[in-house]
Design a protein around this motif. Sequence first.
Motif, PDB file in Angstrom:
ATOM      1  N   VAL A 117       5.395 -13.561  -1.461  1.00  0.00           N
ATOM      2  CA  VAL A 117       4.694 -13.421  -0.260  1.00  0.00           C
ATOM      3  C   VAL A 117       3.561 -14.562  -0.416  1.00  0.00           C
ATOM      4  N   VAL A 118       3.810 -15.610   0.769  1.00  0.00           N
ATOM      5  CA  VAL A 118       2.915 -16.829   0.814  1.00  0.00           C
ATOM      6  C   VAL A 118       1.805 -16.560   1.832  1.00  0.00           C
ATOM      7  N   VAL A 119       0.609 -16.765   1.108  1.00  0.00           N
ATOM      8  CA  VAL A 119      -0.617 -16.424   2.161  1.00  0.00           C
ATOM      9  C   VAL A 119      -1.344 -17.805   2.134  1.00  0.00           C
ATOM     10  N   SER A 120      -1.562 -18.121   3.357  1.00  0.00           N
ATOM     11  CA  SER A 120      -2.034 -19.608   3.645  1.00  0.00           C
ATOM     12  C   SER A 120      -3.390 -19.456   4.279  1.00  0.00           C
ATOM     13  N   ALA A 121      -3.802 -18.314   4.922  1.00  0.00           N
ATOM     14  CA  ALA A 121      -5.048 -18.180   5.699  1.00  0.00           C
ATOM     15  C   ALA A 121      -6.430 -18.455   4.725  1.00  0.00           C
ATOM     16  N   LEU A 122      -7.200 -19.480   5.069  1.00  0.00           N
ATOM     17  CA  LEU A 122      -8.383 -19.938   4.317  1.00  0.00           C
ATOM     18  C   LEU A 122      -9.133 -18.706   3.926  1.00  0.00           C
ATOM     19  N   GLY A 123      -9.802 -18.611   2.694  1.00  0.00           N
ATOM     20  CA  GLY A 123     -10.696 -17.584   2.580  1.00  0.00           C
ATOM     21  C   GLY A 123     -10.248 -16.626   1.420  1.00  0.00           C
ATOM     22  N   ALA A 124     -11.154 -15.689   1.069  1.00  0.00           N
ATOM     23  CA  ALA A 124     -10.980 -14.801  -0.005  1.00  0.00           C
ATOM     24  C   ALA A 124      -9.861 -13.588   0.424  1.00  0.00           C
ATOM     25  N   HIS A 125      -8.912 -13.319  -0.462  1.00  0.00           N
ATOM     26  CA  HIS A 125      -7.904 -12.315  -0.134  1.00  0.00           C
ATOM     27  C   HIS A 125      -7.745 -11.380  -1.313  1.00  0.00           C
ATOM     28  N   THR A 126      -7.067 -10.196  -1.043  1.00  0.00           N
ATOM     29  CA  THR A 126      -6.782  -9.024  -1.882  1.00  0.00           C
ATOM     30  C   THR A 126      -5.352  -8.817  -1.626  1.00  0.00           C
ATOM     31  N   VAL A 127      -4.466  -8.870  -2.701  1.00  0.00           N
ATOM     32  CA  VAL A 127      -3.099  -8.304  -2.369  1.00  0.00           C
ATOM     33  C   VAL A 127      -2.859  -7.142  -3.279  1.00  0.00           C
ATOM     34  N   GLY A 128      -2.218  -5.933  -2.558  1.00  0.00           N
ATOM     35  CA  GLY A 128      -1.901  -4.721  -3.256  1.00  0.00           C
ATOM     36  C   GLY A 128      -0.311  -4.676  -3.608  1.00  0.00           C
ATOM     37  N   ALA A 129       0.115  -3.863  -4.650  1.00  0.00           N
ATOM     38  CA  ALA A 129       1.319  -3.543  -4.879  1.00  0.00           C
ATOM     39  C   ALA A 129       1.698  -2.247  -5.333  1.00  0.00           C
ATOM     40  N   ARG A 130       2.817  -1.720  -5.007  1.00  0.00           N
ATOM     41  CA  ARG A 130       3.123  -0.255  -5.402  1.00  0.00           C
ATOM     42  C   ARG A 130       4.639  -0.305  -5.287  1.00  0.00           C
ATOM     43  N   ALA A 131       5.133   0.797  -6.172  1.00  0.00           N
ATOM     44  CA  ALA A 131       6.796   0.889  -6.112  1.00  0.00           C
ATOM     45  C   ALA A 131       7.224   2.420  -6.378  1.00  0.00           C
ATOM     46  N   THR A 132       8.323   2.992  -5.806  1.00  0.00           N
ATOM     47  CA  THR A 132       8.655   4.307  -5.928  1.00  0.00           C
ATOM     48  C   THR A 132      10.097   4.184  -6.673  1.00  0.00           C
ATOM     49  N   ASP A 133      10.394   5.236  -7.589  1.00  0.00           N
ATOM     50  CA  ASP A 133      11.596   5.086  -8.142  1.00  0.00           C
ATOM     51  C   ASP A 133      12.624   6.028  -7.407  1.00  0.00           C
ATOM     52  N   VAL A 134      13.819   6.036  -7.740  1.00  0.00           N
ATOM     53  CA  VAL A 134      15.069   6.710  -7.067  1.00  0.00           C
ATOM     54  C   VAL A 134      14.419   8.274  -7.260  1.00  0.00           C
ATOM     55  N   ALA A 135      13.960   8.973  -8.216  1.00  0.00           N
ATOM     56  CA  ALA A 135      13.726  10.092  -8.408  1.00  0.00           C
ATOM     57  C   ALA A 135      12.419  10.556  -7.422  1.00  0.00           C
ATOM     58  N   GLY A 136      11.718   9.460  -6.773  1.00  0.00           N
ATOM     59  CA  GLY A 136      10.716   9.818  -5.746  1.00  0.00           C
ATOM     60  C   GLY A 136       9.462   9.570  -6.559  1.00  0.00           C
ATOM     61  N   ASN A 137       9.414   9.168  -7.771  1.00  0.00           N
ATOM     62  CA  ASN A 137       7.767   9.120  -8.531  1.00  0.00           C
ATOM     63  C   ASN A 137       7.288   7.783  -8.079  1.00  0.00           C
ATOM     64  N   ALA A 138       6.125   7.809  -7.601  1.00  0.00           N
ATOM     65  CA  ALA A 138       5.461   6.677  -7.029  1.00  0.00           C
ATOM     66  C   ALA A 138       4.432   5.993  -8.228  1.00  0.00           C
ATOM     67  N   SER A 139       4.303   4.700  -8.258  1.00  0.00           N
ATOM     68  CA  SER A 139       3.516   3.924  -9.192  1.00  0.00           C
ATOM     69  C   SER A 139       1.999   4.193  -8.767  1.00  0.00           C
ATOM     70  N   LEU A 140       1.077   3.739  -9.683  1.00  0.00           N
ATOM     71  CA  LEU A 140      -0.314   3.365  -9.319  1.00  0.00           C
ATOM     72  C   LEU A 140      -0.307   2.137  -8.315  1.00  0.00           C
ATOM     73  N   GLU A 141      -1.326   2.242  -7.400  1.00  0.00           N
ATOM     74  CA  GLU A 141      -1.264   0.810  -6.824  1.00  0.00           C
ATOM     75  C   GLU A 141      -2.246  -0.142  -7.389  1.00  0.00           C
ATOM     76  N   VAL A 142      -1.512  -1.301  -7.753  1.00  0.00           N
ATOM     77  CA  VAL A 142      -2.386  -2.354  -8.217  1.00  0.00           C
ATOM     78  C   VAL A 142      -2.658  -3.544  -7.256  1.00  0.00           C
ATOM     79  N   PHE A 143      -3.944  -4.124  -7.861  1.00  0.00           N
ATOM     80  CA  PHE A 143      -4.525  -5.275  -6.725  1.00  0.00           C
ATOM     81  C   PHE A 143      -4.707  -6.372  -7.444  1.00  0.00           C
ATOM     82  N   GLY A 144      -4.845  -7.736  -6.714  1.00  0.00           N
ATOM     83  CA  GLY A 144      -4.982  -8.911  -7.109  1.00  0.00           C
ATOM     84  C   GLY A 144      -5.918  -9.806  -6.121  1.00  0.00           C
ATOM     85  N   ALA A 145      -6.975 -10.385  -6.444  1.00  0.00           N
ATOM     86  CA  ALA A 145      -7.701 -10.959  -5.683  1.00  0.00           C
ATOM     87  C   ALA A 145      -7.891 -12.511  -5.886  1.00  0.00           C
ATOM     88  N   PHE A 146      -7.755 -13.488  -4.727  1.00  0.00           N
ATOM     89  CA  PHE A 146      -7.686 -14.749  -5.062  1.00  0.00           C
ATOM     90  C   PHE A 146      -8.461 -15.420  -3.802  1.00  0.00           C
TER      91      PHE A 146
END
Length: 609
Positions: free
Chosen positions: A470-499
């Motif tokens: 994912v390319v982020v080009s808007a000027l300023g501070a940003h936070t990007v979150g990520a999460r995943a689900t497996d085939v059995a339906g288990n969902a991961s914790l949401e993780v975030f990164g700031a830049f």
Amino acid sequence: MSPRPIAVLLAAFLVLLGLPTLAVAAPVQTLTWTGNNSTTEYASAPTGALPGETTIVFENSEATGNTTGMSHTLTFDTSTEGYNHDVNLNVVANPFDPQNGRHEAVVTLTPGKYRYFCTIPGHTTMVGEFVVSDGTGDTTAPTVTAAVAGDRDPSGNYLESATVSLTATDAGSGVASVEYQLDSGSWTAYSAPVVVSAVGMHMLHYRATDVAGNTSDEGMEHFTIVEGQGDTTPPTVTAAISGAQDSSGNYVDVATVKLTATDADSAVASVEYQLDGGAWTAYTAPVAVTGAGEHMVHFRATDEAGNTSPEGMSDFTVVKSDTTPPTVTASLAGTQDADGSYVGKATVTVVATDTGSGVAAVEYRVDGGAWTAYTAPVPVTAAGVHTVDYRARDVAGNTSAPASVSFTVVAGGDTTAPVVSLAVSGKQDGDWSYVGQASVTLTATDAGSGVGPVEYKVDSGAWTRYTAPVVVSALGAHTVGARATDVAGNASLEVFGAFTVVAAAPPPTDACPVSDTRETVVIGGVDSQVENIDIGNGCTLNDVIDENAEYASHDRFVKHVKAVTQELVGNGVLSGGDRNRIVTAAIESDIGGTAGAADVRGRDVKKAL
């Protein structure tokens, strides 16, 4: 203005005054290039020359083989290292231009090597070089070889004709000419391979001369040409398929194959066919094919001279008069729990049969998705209730009604959520901010049922399916979150990164908006042969040397040049060798002027540096 145009104008002026004219010396030599329909090489070009005033002829016309009206250029290279750069020549020739494609120019050549090429796009392999030598020191004759080509009989004689190609090389002054003598004929200039077609024994002598006047020893090739051996052309054979066809082009019940062979020289001796990889069989009458299914017939013919044609082939399909669709069934396999649900995975196997024309295709779809060709049992692993539809079509085009099987898949013991991480990349400044844009890459792993969907969101935006960084080009501070689900339906914790994304710095100011852009460093008319490069701030080498400023004396100018070039060497802009050539050109020049001006200019130049 060159010396030759001045002499011509002076002669015309003397005629007007009634005074004797001065003789204008003719160029010492003429060098000729020709072009044709090729875009990969010139039709002909010189490889050597003598120094001095020279007439350049470039002809790209119908007479030289250009029958398409295509343009070519003859351009002398003035920038590539290792070649002379003292001739500026760029001639465009077209068979239909006012000169009918033939152009002349007078130039002055100096000892060394010249490179030439065609500048038209798509013609970039039209390139070559030639050597200009005064002959001094070259006492070695060229090397010249011959190669004879053509069809030969078992005794080595050439059938109907032989083609002789000559190749000459000279490492000294360059090849000036190549000649050949066929049998007892006269010596002839070689320009293209020589075709000899007269029946009998032949002897071809050949030799080459370089620009310095050294001539090679005569070489020789002897060969014999005999009459051709008659018919060497194989027959032509074709196939025609006939019969009643359905709407899909299939032949109903029977397809008839008819072969036809002809030979323009000797007669056809035999025709053969091969059906579906079977044995080759003599063809005597049209062949009826009645077996249902796809078929391939190969065919060939041989003439009385023994020439056999290449194999031809035709394919077709025969179907029976069939109006009954196939029968198709499905079965389920997998581990079931007490409720009959499949744990982790259910596998669907589809079987189709047809007693008429045969099964042509089987298809399936999962949960109302797109119909897909069935080639192997289908595994279904997503937890939930599912329906698989299936159908089949026979060769006659009859399609069965869709049938379906329903079942439930439950998670098979995988209770561990996937692990997801994100990484931010891009160009960063001293504050660790990303300049212009940042790229976010997500990575997910799952050791159990496997990774299912991966999602991301930027700032307060919606969760979106992740498919690529994912390319982020808007000027300023940003936070990007990520999460995943497996085939059995288990969902991961949401993780975030700031830049933070900041704007790119503006480009540096051009210190010399009006710049001296000559190709090489020239001082007072003395060409140093050093490329006139930009030193990194918009100023060129000619700008910082500034030959047009006023200097107290020639010595003061030379000291100025030494100072600025020494600083450029220290900054890694200029090599020591190039500095020496520039200083030498300054010494050989007559630059000098008003006292004090050089000091002022030197200070300004050092500021620019």
